[in-house]
Write a protein that holds these residues in place. Structure first.
Motif, mmCIF file in Angstrom:
data_model
loop_
_atom_site.group_PDB
_atom_site.id
_atom_site.type_symbol
_atom_site.label_atom_id
_atom_site.label_comp_id
_atom_site.label_asym_id
_atom_site.label_seq_id
_atom_site.Cartn_x
_atom_site.Cartn_y
_atom_site.Cartn_z
ATOM 1 N N PRO A 31 46.689 36.023 74.340
ATOM 2 C CA PRO A 31 47.937 36.148 75.095
ATOM 3 C C PRO A 31 49.131 36.198 74.145
ATOM 4 O O PRO A 31 49.017 35.879 72.965
ATOM 5 N N GLN A 32 50.280 36.575 74.657
ATOM 6 C CA GLN A 32 51.484 36.659 73.842
ATOM 7 C C GLN A 32 51.946 35.282 73.358
ATOM 8 O O GLN A 32 52.340 35.132 72.223
ATOM 9 N N ASN A 33 51.917 34.286 74.222
ATOM 10 C CA ASN A 33 52.352 32.931 73.863
ATOM 11 C C ASN A 33 51.145 32.118 73.436
ATOM 12 O O ASN A 33 50.296 31.782 74.251
ATOM 13 N N ASP A 79 32.430 19.425 69.781
ATOM 14 C CA ASP A 79 32.852 18.034 69.579
ATOM 15 C C ASP A 79 34.318 17.959 69.166
ATOM 16 O O ASP A 79 35.076 17.115 69.664
ATOM 17 N N PHE A 80 34.742 18.845 68.266
ATOM 18 C CA PHE A 80 36.131 18.862 67.812
ATOM 19 C C PHE A 80 37.068 19.184 68.971
ATOM 20 O O PHE A 80 38.091 18.535 69.149
ATOM 21 N N PHE A 81 36.710 20.182 69.762
ATOM 22 C CA PHE A 81 37.541 20.562 70.906
ATOM 23 C C PHE A 81 37.637 19.415 71.906
ATOM 24 O O PHE A 81 38.710 19.135 72.442
ATOM 25 N N ASP A 82 36.513 18.747 72.161
ATOM 26 C CA ASP A 82 36.516 17.613 73.091
ATOM 27 C C ASP A 82 37.350 16.453 72.550
ATOM 28 O O ASP A 82 38.157 15.868 73.272
ATOM 29 N N LEU A 83 37.168 16.121 71.282
ATOM 30 C CA LEU A 83 37.886 15.014 70.665
ATOM 31 C C LEU A 83 39.395 15.232 70.693
ATOM 32 O O LEU A 83 40.163 14.315 70.976
ATOM 33 N N HIS A 84 39.821 16.454 70.435
ATOM 34 C CA HIS A 84 41.251 16.767 70.391
ATOM 35 C C HIS A 84 41.781 17.294 71.732
ATOM 36 O O HIS A 84 42.930 17.711 71.809
ATOM 37 N N GLU A 85 40.910 17.253 72.735
ATOM 38 C CA GLU A 85 41.272 17.707 74.088
ATOM 39 C C GLU A 85 41.905 19.101 74.059
ATOM 40 O O GLU A 85 42.959 19.347 74.636
ATOM 41 N N ILE A 86 41.229 20.003 73.379
ATOM 42 C CA ILE A 86 41.699 21.389 73.269
ATOM 43 C C ILE A 86 41.062 22.192 74.395
ATOM 44 O O ILE A 86 39.851 22.409 74.410
ATOM 45 N N ASP A 87 41.899 22.601 75.335
ATOM 46 C CA ASP A 87 41.420 23.373 76.474
ATOM 47 C C ASP A 87 41.951 24.804 76.481
ATOM 48 O O ASP A 87 41.399 25.662 77.157
ATOM 49 N N ALA A 88 43.012 25.058 75.745
ATOM 50 C CA ALA A 88 43.624 26.389 75.748
ATOM 51 C C ALA A 88 42.681 27.371 75.071
ATOM 52 O O ALA A 88 42.336 27.220 73.898
ATOM 53 N N GLU A 89 42.243 28.376 75.823
ATOM 54 C CA GLU A 89 41.271 29.320 75.285
ATOM 55 C C GLU A 89 41.819 30.092 74.087
ATOM 56 O O GLU A 89 41.078 30.434 73.176
ATOM 57 N N VAL A 103 43.522 28.899 71.738
ATOM 58 C CA VAL A 103 43.316 28.028 70.578
ATOM 59 C C VAL A 103 41.833 27.986 70.222
ATOM 60 O O VAL A 103 41.466 28.137 69.055
ATOM 61 N N THR A 104 40.981 27.785 71.205
ATOM 62 C CA THR A 104 39.546 27.678 70.917
ATOM 63 C C THR A 104 39.006 28.957 70.290
ATOM 64 O O THR A 104 38.219 28.902 69.348
ATOM 65 N N MET A 105 39.454 30.097 70.765
ATOM 66 C CA MET A 105 38.966 31.359 70.209
ATOM 67 C C MET A 105 39.467 31.567 68.789
ATOM 68 O O MET A 105 38.708 31.969 67.908
ATOM 69 N N ARG A 106 40.734 31.275 68.535
ATOM 70 C CA ARG A 106 41.264 31.444 67.182
ATOM 71 C C ARG A 106 40.597 30.480 66.201
ATOM 72 O O ARG A 106 40.268 30.854 65.077
ATOM 73 N N LEU A 107 40.402 29.236 66.626
ATOM 74 C CA LEU A 107 39.744 28.268 65.754
ATOM 75 C C LEU A 107 38.312 28.678 65.452
ATOM 76 O O LEU A 107 37.858 28.590 64.312
ATOM 77 N N PHE A 108 37.608 29.100 66.470
ATOM 78 C CA PHE A 108 36.205 29.455 66.286
ATOM 79 C C PHE A 108 36.063 30.585 65.284
ATOM 80 O O PHE A 108 35.245 30.515 64.364
ATOM 81 N N VAL A 109 36.865 31.597 65.399
ATOM 82 C CA VAL A 109 36.798 32.730 64.480
ATOM 83 C C VAL A 109 37.158 32.310 63.054
ATOM 84 O O VAL A 109 36.570 32.789 62.086
ATOM 85 N N SER A 155 37.140 43.694 72.223
ATOM 86 C CA SER A 155 35.771 43.609 72.752
ATOM 87 C C SER A 155 35.376 42.165 73.058
ATOM 88 O O SER A 155 34.402 41.954 73.767
ATOM 89 N N VAL A 156 36.091 41.196 72.534
ATOM 90 C CA VAL A 156 35.805 39.788 72.801
ATOM 91 C C VAL A 156 36.978 39.197 73.575
ATOM 92 O O VAL A 156 38.079 39.094 73.053
ATOM 93 N N THR A 157 36.728 38.839 74.830
ATOM 94 C CA THR A 157 37.799 38.287 75.652
ATOM 95 C C THR A 157 37.601 36.809 75.967
ATOM 96 O O THR A 157 38.526 36.157 76.421
ATOM 97 N N THR A 158 36.389 36.284 75.727
ATOM 98 C CA THR A 158 36.108 34.865 75.928
ATOM 99 C C THR A 158 35.127 34.395 74.862
ATOM 100 O O THR A 158 34.455 35.221 74.230
ATOM 101 N N LEU A 159 35.012 33.080 74.676
ATOM 102 C CA LEU A 159 34.025 32.568 73.743
ATOM 103 C C LEU A 159 32.606 32.938 74.162
ATOM 104 O O LEU A 159 31.744 33.131 73.334
ATOM 105 N N ALA A 160 32.385 33.046 75.454
ATOM 106 C CA ALA A 160 31.060 33.430 75.942
ATOM 107 C C ALA A 160 30.669 34.824 75.458
ATOM 108 O O ALA A 160 29.489 35.110 75.267
ATOM 109 N N ASP A 161 31.648 35.698 75.231
ATOM 110 C CA ASP A 161 31.362 37.034 74.719
ATOM 111 C C ASP A 161 30.733 36.979 73.328
ATOM 112 O O ASP A 161 29.940 37.845 72.967
ATOM 113 N N LEU A 162 31.119 35.981 72.528
ATOM 114 C CA LEU A 162 30.558 35.856 71.194
ATOM 115 C C LEU A 162 29.113 35.413 71.270
ATOM 116 O O LEU A 162 28.311 35.713 70.475
#
Length: 89
Positions: A11-13, A46-56, A58-64, A82-89
């Protein structure tokens, strides 16, 4: 900035990324001596859960950012958007 992470659609923001993720999520490069894929995914989760990261965005950028070597090359070679969600990976 979003073009830097192509092929992932962002997303833009964008939400902030935690600064300490590199020390908490092992680099996954697909080599026999590295972290196995499931361990990589488990530590990421575990990292996402510990830091309560829910914004997709953020999760996608971190994962990559936790990919290295041939895995990083493979991800960067995927077609744009071609990748719009973590599930796509």
């Amino acid at each position: 900035m979003a073009a830097h992470f192509a092929p992932i659609v962002l997303p833009q923001n964008l939400d902030d990324i935690p600064t300490d993720y590199q020390s908490k999520i092992p680099l996954f490069d697909g080599t026999p001596h590295g972290v196995i894929a499931q361990e990589h995914v488990d530590r990421r989760t575990d990292f996402f859960d510990l830091h309560e990261i829910d914004a997709e965005n953020v999760t996608m950028r971190l994962f990559v950012q936790t990919f290295g070597g041939e895995v990083r090359k493979w991800v960067r070679a995927l077609p744009a958007t071609s990748v719009t969600t973590l599930a796509d990976l």
